[in-house]
Design a protein around this motif. Structure first.
Motif, short mmCIF file in Angstrom:
data_model
loop_
_atom_site.label_atom_id
_atom_site.label_comp_id
_atom_site.label_asym_id
_atom_site.label_seq_id
_atom_site.Cartn_x
_atom_site.Cartn_y
_atom_site.Cartn_z
N VAL A 129 -16.15 28.52 20.69
CA VAL A 129 -16.83 28.55 19.40
C VAL A 129 -16.90 27.16 18.76
N VAL A 130 -15.82 26.38 18.77
CA VAL A 130 -15.81 25.09 18.07
C VAL A 130 -15.63 23.90 19.01
N GLY A 131 -15.60 24.15 20.31
CA GLY A 131 -15.42 23.06 21.26
C GLY A 131 -16.66 22.19 21.37
N GLY A 132 -16.48 21.06 21.95
CA GLY A 132 -17.58 20.11 22.08
C GLY A 132 -17.36 18.94 21.15
N LYS A 133 -18.15 17.92 21.34
CA LYS A 133 -17.95 16.68 20.59
C LYS A 133 -18.35 16.79 19.12
N TRP A 134 -19.33 17.62 18.79
CA TRP A 134 -19.92 17.57 17.46
C TRP A 134 -19.60 18.73 16.55
N LYS A 135 -19.22 19.88 17.07
CA LYS A 135 -19.10 21.07 16.23
C LYS A 135 -18.06 20.91 15.12
N LEU A 154 -25.88 23.20 15.94
CA LEU A 154 -26.09 24.00 14.73
C LEU A 154 -26.52 25.43 15.09
N ARG A 155 -27.39 25.57 16.08
CA ARG A 155 -27.82 26.90 16.51
C ARG A 155 -26.65 27.72 17.05
N GLU A 156 -25.80 27.08 17.85
CA GLU A 156 -24.64 27.79 18.40
C GLU A 156 -23.68 28.19 17.29
N LEU A 157 -23.46 27.30 16.31
CA LEU A 157 -22.59 27.64 15.19
C LEU A 157 -23.18 28.78 14.37
N GLU A 158 -24.50 28.80 14.25
CA GLU A 158 -25.16 29.90 13.55
C GLU A 158 -25.04 31.21 14.34
N GLU A 159 -25.25 31.15 15.65
CA GLU A 159 -25.11 32.33 16.51
C GLU A 159 -23.70 32.91 16.42
N ASP A 160 -22.70 32.02 16.32
CA ASP A 160 -21.31 32.46 16.27
C ASP A 160 -20.86 32.86 14.87
N LEU A 218 -20.61 30.97 12.05
CA LEU A 218 -19.88 29.99 11.26
C LEU A 218 -20.77 29.26 10.26
N VAL A 219 -22.05 29.20 10.56
CA VAL A 219 -23.01 28.47 9.73
C VAL A 219 -24.18 29.38 9.40
N SER A 220 -24.66 29.29 8.17
CA SER A 220 -25.89 29.99 7.82
C SER A 220 -26.98 28.94 7.60
N ARG A 221 -28.18 29.32 7.93
CA ARG A 221 -29.34 28.42 7.86
C ARG A 221 -30.34 29.05 6.90
N LYS A 222 -30.74 28.28 5.90
CA LYS A 222 -31.72 28.78 4.93
C LYS A 222 -32.98 27.92 5.02
N VAL A 223 -34.10 28.58 5.30
CA VAL A 223 -35.39 27.89 5.41
C VAL A 223 -36.19 28.17 4.15
N TYR A 224 -36.66 27.11 3.52
CA TYR A 224 -37.49 27.24 2.32
C TYR A 224 -38.96 27.13 2.73
N ALA A 225 -39.81 27.95 2.13
CA ALA A 225 -41.24 27.94 2.43
C ALA A 225 -41.90 26.79 1.68
N GLU A 226 -41.74 25.59 2.22
CA GLU A 226 -42.31 24.38 1.63
C GLU A 226 -42.96 23.56 2.72
N VAL A 227 -43.78 22.62 2.31
CA VAL A 227 -44.36 21.66 3.24
C VAL A 227 -43.98 20.28 2.71
N PRO A 228 -43.28 19.48 3.47
CA PRO A 228 -42.70 19.78 4.78
C PRO A 228 -41.56 20.80 4.64
N PRO A 229 -41.23 21.47 5.75
CA PRO A 229 -40.20 22.50 5.70
C PRO A 229 -38.85 21.93 5.25
N LYS A 230 -38.16 22.70 4.47
CA LYS A 230 -36.82 22.32 4.01
C LYS A 230 -35.84 23.34 4.57
N VAL A 231 -34.81 22.85 5.28
CA VAL A 231 -33.80 23.72 5.87
C VAL A 231 -32.43 23.23 5.42
#
Length: 126
Positions: A23-29, A62-68, A70-83
């Motif tokens: 879940v948290v292994g790797g250089k960056w998580k 970030l995707r793996e942390l979200e899948e597991d 640990l992290v939530s991702r919020k996408v705003y309906a803007e141009v350019p996209p804001k996450v």
């Protein structure tokens, strides 16, 4: 070709360390989690905080942390996209552990740093 990660449910019950590393292994998580412990951040801010990580790797981690969970991702309906990325309650549960790892890292760095020699000390004092 990307290798599939082993699912937590398929890991041996007697080795919870394997679950943690999955879940948290790797250089960056852990670094990502550490920055998110300070608050919500956008992708660009995380990228600036870790300038040596590639965009592809940061996205993947970030995707793996979200899948597991640990992290939530919020996408705003803007141009350019804001996450924005925020830790979940599960991610927040790592706060004390990451603090302990940071303390250990500081101790280990001091342990491995050779003491200044007397001739180097006198030169820097002048």
């Amino acid at each position: 070709m990307r290798r599939e990660r082993e699912r937590v449910e398929a890991m041996a019950e007697w080795c919870n360390t394997e679950v943690v590393l999955s879940v948290v292994g790797g250089k960056w998580k852990l670094l990502i989690i550490r920055y998110l412990l300070l608050g919500t951040h956008r992708f660009g801010a995380l990228r600036q905080a870790m300038p040596t990580v590639t965009q592809r790797m940061l996205t993947r981690q970030l995707r793996e942390l979200e899948e597991d969970g640990l992290v939530s991702r919020k996408v705003y309906a803007e141009v350019p996209p804001k996450v924005e990325y925020t830790l979940t309650e599960v991610g927040e549960s790592l706060r004390d552990i990451i603090g302990q790892l940071d303390t250990w890292g500081s101790w280990y760095r001091e342990l491995r740093t050779p003491p200044a020699r007397d001739d180097e000390q006198s030169t820097s004092d002048s």
